[in-house]
Scaffold this motif. Structure first.
Motif, PDB file in Angstrom:
ATOM      1  N   LEU A  37       0.867  -1.191   0.000  1.00  0.00           N
ATOM      2  CA  LEU A  37       0.000   0.000   0.000  1.00  0.00           C
ATOM      3  C   LEU A  37       0.896   1.232   0.000  1.00  0.00           C
ATOM      4  N   ILE A  38       0.761   2.075  -1.004  1.00  0.00           N
ATOM      5  CA  ILE A  38       1.519   3.327  -1.047  1.00  0.00           C
ATOM      6  C   ILE A  38       0.584   4.449  -0.583  1.00  0.00           C
ATOM      7  N   LEU A  39       1.004   5.177   0.412  1.00  0.00           N
ATOM      8  CA  LEU A  39       0.170   6.256   0.971  1.00  0.00           C
ATOM      9  C   LEU A  39       0.940   7.568   0.784  1.00  0.00           C
ATOM     10  N   ASP A  40       0.646   8.253  -0.311  1.00  0.00           N
ATOM     11  CA  ASP A  40       1.484   9.383  -0.714  1.00  0.00           C
ATOM     12  C   ASP A  40       0.926  10.701  -0.172  1.00  0.00           C
ATOM     13  N   ASP A  41       1.850  11.590   0.204  1.00  0.00           N
ATOM     14  CA  ASP A  41       1.489  12.944   0.654  1.00  0.00           C
ATOM     15  C   ASP A  41       0.597  12.925   1.899  1.00  0.00           C
ATOM     16  N   LEU A  42       1.043  12.200   2.888  1.00  0.00           N
ATOM     17  CA  LEU A  42       0.253  12.069   4.123  1.00  0.00           C
ATOM     18  C   LEU A  42       0.066  13.399   4.859  1.00  0.00           C
ATOM     19  N   HIS A  43       0.922  14.404   4.559  1.00  0.00           N
ATOM     20  CA  HIS A  43       0.735  15.703   5.237  1.00  0.00           C
ATOM     21  C   HIS A  43      -0.603  16.330   4.865  1.00  0.00           C
ATOM     22  N   TRP A  44      -1.215  15.839   3.768  1.00  0.00           N
ATOM     23  CA  TRP A  44      -2.524  16.375   3.388  1.00  0.00           C
ATOM     24  C   TRP A  44      -3.671  15.429   3.764  1.00  0.00           C
ATOM     25  N   ALA A  45      -3.384  14.362   4.476  1.00  0.00           N
ATOM     26  CA  ALA A  45      -4.449  13.403   4.807  1.00  0.00           C
ATOM     27  C   ALA A  45      -5.433  14.016   5.809  1.00  0.00           C
ATOM     28  N   ASP A  46      -6.702  13.610   5.702  1.00  0.00           N
ATOM     29  CA  ASP A  46      -7.693  14.076   6.674  1.00  0.00           C
ATOM     30  C   ASP A  46      -7.507  13.319   7.987  1.00  0.00           C
ATOM     31  N   GLU A  47      -8.024  13.919   9.039  1.00  0.00           N
ATOM     32  CA  GLU A  47      -7.796  13.361  10.378  1.00  0.00           C
ATOM     33  C   GLU A  47      -8.363  11.937  10.506  1.00  0.00           C
ATOM     34  N   ALA A  48      -9.566  11.726   9.945  1.00  0.00           N
ATOM     35  CA  ALA A  48     -10.197  10.405  10.064  1.00  0.00           C
ATOM     36  C   ALA A  48      -9.315   9.339   9.414  1.00  0.00           C
ATOM     37  N   SER A  49      -8.733   9.671   8.271  1.00  0.00           N
ATOM     38  CA  SER A  49      -7.869   8.696   7.583  1.00  0.00           C
ATOM     39  C   SER A  49      -6.645   8.363   8.420  1.00  0.00           C
ATOM     40  N   LEU A  50      -6.100   9.368   9.095  1.00  0.00           N
ATOM     41  CA  LEU A  50      -4.893   9.124   9.896  1.00  0.00           C
ATOM     42  C   LEU A  50      -5.217   8.284  11.129  1.00  0.00           C
ATOM     43  N   LEU A  51      -6.378   8.533  11.728  1.00  0.00           N
ATOM     44  CA  LEU A  51      -6.764   7.706  12.878  1.00  0.00           C
ATOM     45  C   LEU A  51      -6.926   6.248  12.450  1.00  0.00           C
ATOM     46  N   LEU A  52      -7.451   6.071  11.251  1.00  0.00           N
ATOM     47  CA  LEU A  52      -7.601   4.712  10.740  1.00  0.00           C
ATOM     48  C   LEU A  52      -6.234   4.090  10.433  1.00  0.00           C
ATOM     49  N   LEU A  53      -5.305   4.901   9.962  1.00  0.00           N
ATOM     50  CA  LEU A  53      -3.939   4.381   9.746  1.00  0.00           C
ATOM     51  C   LEU A  53      -3.350   3.872  11.063  1.00  0.00           C
TER      52      LEU A  53
END
Ligand SMILES: Nc1ncnc2c1ncn2[C@@H]1O[C@H](COP(=O)(O)OP(=O)(O)OP(=O)(O)O)[C@@H](O)[C@H]1O
Ligand SMILES: [Mg+2]
Length: 272
Positions: free
Chosen positions: A150-166
């Motif tokens: 899984l490539i997760l590119d440009d995480l500095h722009w990820a929404d909060e919900a996505s990061l909590l799921l990460l």
């Protein structure tokens, strides 16, 4: 050649070692960090090419603009993957968790007729947990058959919900044949940024490895310049260009293109 790849031996070695550990059933999360244009995306793409013959590679990219729906980081790769399957395979991979996922992936109800959204949970914590659990089961299920990247590119722009799921996924899936390669721009990360919090939590639990990507060395920049320009470059011009680009591959590439379109070394004098 435009697809020339230079340097990064140490980083590629670290990434390949992570592939091997992941293939052996130990989930890996590597995060490539560096300034804009330093080659984070290119490195992630490069290392994943090696994986092509072994199993699926799912890519997610975060975007700068506001208004990206929650969980967008996860919706993209899951949707792309499920779309690549036939209905029987979708049933096999996602059937068990489909009711919890139709809110996120409405097309599941087309692919799996009869699937209806799970009844609303009584409280938002339970609802969120169900969703996290359902999303997590998909890569877990895929990685049972074949190693998954899984490539997760440009995480500095990820929404909060996505990061909590990460975070949830990194904790829940410690023993899967799964390699996640994230990237982010460190210059973009203040202490209050959601990603800063995610990374500090994951660091405490030793759940990820950070790969800091630096600029190219002078010889690597010269090799890249010649490859993009399509011809040899005089050493004094190569070193003048290095002074101006500082070895940032994006700038090296752009300058080499200017050189290629200008046709002569004297253009080096005009490079700003
Ligand atoms: N090791 C490399 N060899 C050859 N070209 C490279 C290398 N690294 C980066 N490049 C080139 O430099 C440019 C910028 O690279 P890339 O987009 O990967 O940077 P980035 O760090 O992801 O930037 P951003 O923070 O904007 O996403 C691209 O054209 C890419 O092909
Ligand atoms: Mg990038």
């Amino acid at each position: 050649m435009a697809d020339t790849f230079v340097g990064r031996e140490t980083e590629l070695t670290a990434l390949y070692a992570a592939f091997e550990r992941a293939s052996g059933g130990h989930t890996q999360l590597l995060i490539v960090v560096g300034e804009p244009g330093v080659g984070k995306t290119r490195l992630a793409e490069r290392c994943s090419q090696e994986h092509v013959a072994r199993g699926p590679i799912l890519c997610a990219r975060c975007y700068e603009h506001q208004g990206t729906p929650p969980f967008w980081l996860w919706v993209q790769p899951l949707r792309a993957y499920l779309r690549s399957l036939d209905d029987g395979e979708v049933q096999d991979i996602a059937g068990g968790v489909a009711p919890s996922l139709v809110g996120l992936l409405p097309e599941l109800s087309e692919w799996l007729p009869g699937v209806a959204a799970a009844p609303e949970a009584d409280d938002s914590v339970t609802a969120r947990f169900r969703l996290y659990d359902a999303v997590t089961r998909l890569p877990q299920r895929v990685a049972r058959d074949t190693p998954l990247v899984l490539i997760l590119d440009d995480l500095h722009w990820a929404d909060e919900a996505s990061l909590l799921l990460l975070e949830y996924l990194a904790r829940a899936l410690r023993d899967s044949r799964l390699l996640m390669v994230g990237t982010y721009r460190d210059v973009q990360l203040g202490r209050t940024h959601h990603l800063a919090r995610t990374l500090s939590d994951l660091t405490r639990e030793q759940l990820f490895e950070r790969l800091a990507l630096l600029r190219l060395a002078e010889q690597e920049a010269a090799t890249l310049t010649e490859a993009v320009a399509g011809r040899p470059i005089a050493s004094n011009l190569a070193s003048a260009m290095f002074d101006r680009t500082d070895g940032n591959p994006l700038f090296v590439t752009e300058m080499a293109r200017v050189l290629a379109s200008s046709g002569g070394d004297e253009v080096g004098q005009r490079i700003p």
